[in-house]
Structures are given as C-alpha cells and as structure tokens.
Design a protein around this motif. Structure first.
Motif, short mmCIF file in Angstrom:
data_model
loop_
_atom_site.label_atom_id
_atom_site.label_comp_id
_atom_site.label_asym_id
_atom_site.label_seq_id
_atom_site.Cartn_x
_atom_site.Cartn_y
_atom_site.Cartn_z
N PRO A 1 41.64 52.57 33.49
CA PRO A 1 41.28 51.58 34.52
C PRO A 1 40.41 52.25 35.57
O PRO A 1 40.72 53.36 36.02
N ASN A 2 39.30 51.60 35.95
CA ASN A 2 38.40 52.24 36.90
C ASN A 2 38.65 51.83 38.34
O ASN A 2 37.84 52.12 39.20
N SER A 3 39.74 51.18 38.61
CA SER A 3 40.14 50.92 40.00
C SER A 3 41.57 50.42 40.01
O SER A 3 42.14 50.10 38.98
N LEU A 4 42.13 50.36 41.19
CA LEU A 4 43.48 49.82 41.32
C LEU A 4 43.50 48.32 41.15
O LEU A 4 44.55 47.72 41.02
N LYS A 5 42.32 47.70 41.17
CA LYS A 5 42.23 46.25 41.07
C LYS A 5 41.64 45.84 39.73
O LYS A 5 40.55 45.30 39.66
N VAL A 6 42.33 46.13 38.65
CA VAL A 6 41.88 45.72 37.32
C VAL A 6 41.86 44.21 37.28
O VAL A 6 42.86 43.56 37.56
N GLN A 7 40.71 43.63 36.95
CA GLN A 7 40.57 42.18 36.95
C GLN A 7 40.91 41.56 35.60
O GLN A 7 41.57 40.55 35.52
N ASP A 8 40.40 42.16 34.53
CA ASP A 8 40.62 41.60 33.20
C ASP A 8 42.00 41.95 32.69
O ASP A 8 42.66 42.85 33.20
N ASP A 9 42.41 41.26 31.65
CA ASP A 9 43.70 41.53 31.04
C ASP A 9 43.56 42.65 30.02
O ASP A 9 43.01 42.45 28.95
N LYS A 10 44.00 43.84 30.37
CA LYS A 10 44.05 45.01 29.50
C LYS A 10 42.69 45.38 28.88
O LYS A 10 42.55 45.51 27.66
N PRO A 11 41.67 45.64 29.71
CA PRO A 11 40.35 45.98 29.16
C PRO A 11 40.33 47.28 28.37
O PRO A 11 39.62 47.37 27.36
N VAL A 12 41.09 48.28 28.78
CA VAL A 12 41.09 49.54 28.04
C VAL A 12 41.75 49.35 26.69
O VAL A 12 41.22 49.80 25.65
N MET A 13 42.88 48.66 26.65
CA MET A 13 43.57 48.42 25.38
C MET A 13 42.68 47.62 24.42
O MET A 13 42.58 47.96 23.24
N HIS A 14 41.98 46.61 24.93
CA HIS A 14 41.11 45.81 24.06
C HIS A 14 39.93 46.66 23.56
O HIS A 14 39.54 46.56 22.40
N GLY A 15 39.37 47.50 24.44
CA GLY A 15 38.29 48.39 24.01
C GLY A 15 38.76 49.39 22.97
O GLY A 15 38.08 49.62 21.97
N GLY B 1 26.38 50.68 25.13
CA GLY B 1 27.08 49.43 24.84
C GLY B 1 28.30 49.29 25.72
O GLY B 1 28.63 50.20 26.49
N ASP B 2 28.94 48.15 25.63
CA ASP B 2 30.20 47.98 26.34
C ASP B 2 31.33 48.00 25.31
O ASP B 2 31.09 48.14 24.12
N LEU B 3 32.55 47.88 25.77
CA LEU B 3 33.70 48.03 24.87
C LEU B 3 33.94 46.82 23.97
O LEU B 3 34.84 46.84 23.13
N GLN B 4 33.10 45.79 24.11
CA GLN B 4 33.19 44.64 23.20
C GLN B 4 32.09 44.68 22.14
O GLN B 4 32.08 43.86 21.23
N ASP B 5 31.16 45.61 22.25
CA ASP B 5 30.02 45.73 21.34
C ASP B 5 30.43 46.52 20.10
O ASP B 5 30.28 47.75 20.03
N ARG B 6 30.96 45.82 19.11
CA ARG B 6 31.52 46.48 17.93
C ARG B 6 30.49 47.26 17.13
O ARG B 6 30.80 48.31 16.57
N SER B 7 29.25 46.77 17.07
CA SER B 7 28.25 47.50 16.28
C SER B 7 27.86 48.81 16.98
O SER B 7 27.67 49.83 16.32
N ALA B 8 27.75 48.79 18.30
CA ALA B 8 27.43 50.02 19.03
C ALA B 8 28.60 51.01 18.95
O ALA B 8 28.39 52.22 18.80
N ILE B 9 29.83 50.51 19.02
CA ILE B 9 31.00 51.38 18.89
C ILE B 9 30.99 52.03 17.50
O ILE B 9 31.21 53.23 17.36
N ALA B 10 30.71 51.23 16.47
CA ALA B 10 30.66 51.75 15.10
C ALA B 10 29.58 52.84 14.98
O ALA B 10 29.79 53.86 14.32
#
Length: 166
Positions: A77-91, A53-62
């Motif tokens: 962060p998987n690169s110096l060019k993080v595109q999204d706004d705080k993907p790790v924090m949201h995950g 799953g990805d970090l937005q897939d709440r059922s798979a995370i559960a």
C-alpha cells in the motif's frame, strides 16, 4: 551469458525496489522491471528492461515475467489511505497467473511487519506493530493480509520477507 539469471521486479520505484535494483545489478542479474512511470527509473535506463503498465494490465505483466527465473515483489500500500479494495492482492493475483503461464515458480514478496504469518511464533514487538497498523490503516492491513494469504495458497515456491521495526 546463459548462466545469468533474470529477475522480474514489481514495486521498483519505491525505496525498497530501488535498493533491490542496485543490489541485483551489483550481483550480475538481468532485470525486467515493471512500473507505471518509466521516468522514475530513468537512472537505470539501459541497465534494466523497463516494462510499463499498471497492475491490471495482464499483457504487460506477462511481458515482464516472461523469461524470468524468479519474481520479486516490493508492492505494498502506498499510503495509509488505501482507496481501492485490496489493490496489491489483486495485482499479485495477476502476477501469479502470469508466473504460472510462463512456468516461473519462485516468488519473493517483500511484505511489512504489519502482517504475521499465523505459523510464525509469537513475538511481542511485531505483534504490537501489526495490531497498531491494523487500527491505523485497516484497509492497508487487510490488503497486506489478503496478499500474504494469496501467496501462501499459490502452490509457488514462495518467501514472504518481513522487515522488522527497529
């Protein structure tokens, strides 16, 4: 086998995550490992439970967190060019919600030397590294900082691990 502990691991396909898998298996832990790409964990098939799953897939995370005694996150962060706004924090927000619902209290986050807990004592080298990272990769730094603050305010039994530069 009732004494064997289960760890839910996020961020398993990077070098740190793979090291954690090897070490946990050596020490006899059961692992529930979360990934977007199960092919990257093919060498561990049959030795760990792989949850896709990805970090937005709440059922798979559960599903990954269910039955765990602790969660280890090697997300970053998987690169110096993080595109999204705080993907790790949201995950991590989704992971923490799943932990609380499943009654899992222990969280270990492998962070970076770029983020320093404000309660840490001053040390020049880590402080300089954090400042450099903040300048070079501002969005990545902001994500790491927000993640640290989220965890610190989570009311979980948590540990942030900061590898230091050599």
């Amino acid at each position: 086998m009732a004494g064997i502990k289960t760890i839910a691991l996020f961020g398993a396909t990077g070098p740190t995550g793979r090291h954690i898998i090897e070490e946990a298996l050596t020490r006899g832990y059961n692992l529930s490992v979360y990934t977007r790409d199960p092919k990257k964990l093919a060498s561990f098939a049959g030795r760990v439970e792989i949850v896709v799953g990805d970090l937005q897939d709440r059922s798979a995370i559960a599903k990954c967190v269910q039955g765990a005694h602790a969660v280890i996150s090697a997300l970053g962060p998987n690169s110096l060019k993080v595109q999204d706004d705080k993907p790790v924090m949201h995950g991590l927000t989704n992971i923490i919600v799943a932990m609380k619902r499943a009654g899992v209290r222990r969280l270990v986050q492998i962070s970076t030397a770029a983020y320093r807990d404000p309660k840490d004592s001053f040390a020049f080298t880590p402080h300089a590294f954090a400042l450099l990272f903040k300048v070079i990769a501002r969005k990545g730094y902001e994500d790491i900082k927000a993640t640290g603050e989220l965890i610190a305010n989570s009311n979980l039994d948590w540990t942030l691990v900061f590898p230091t530069p050599n």
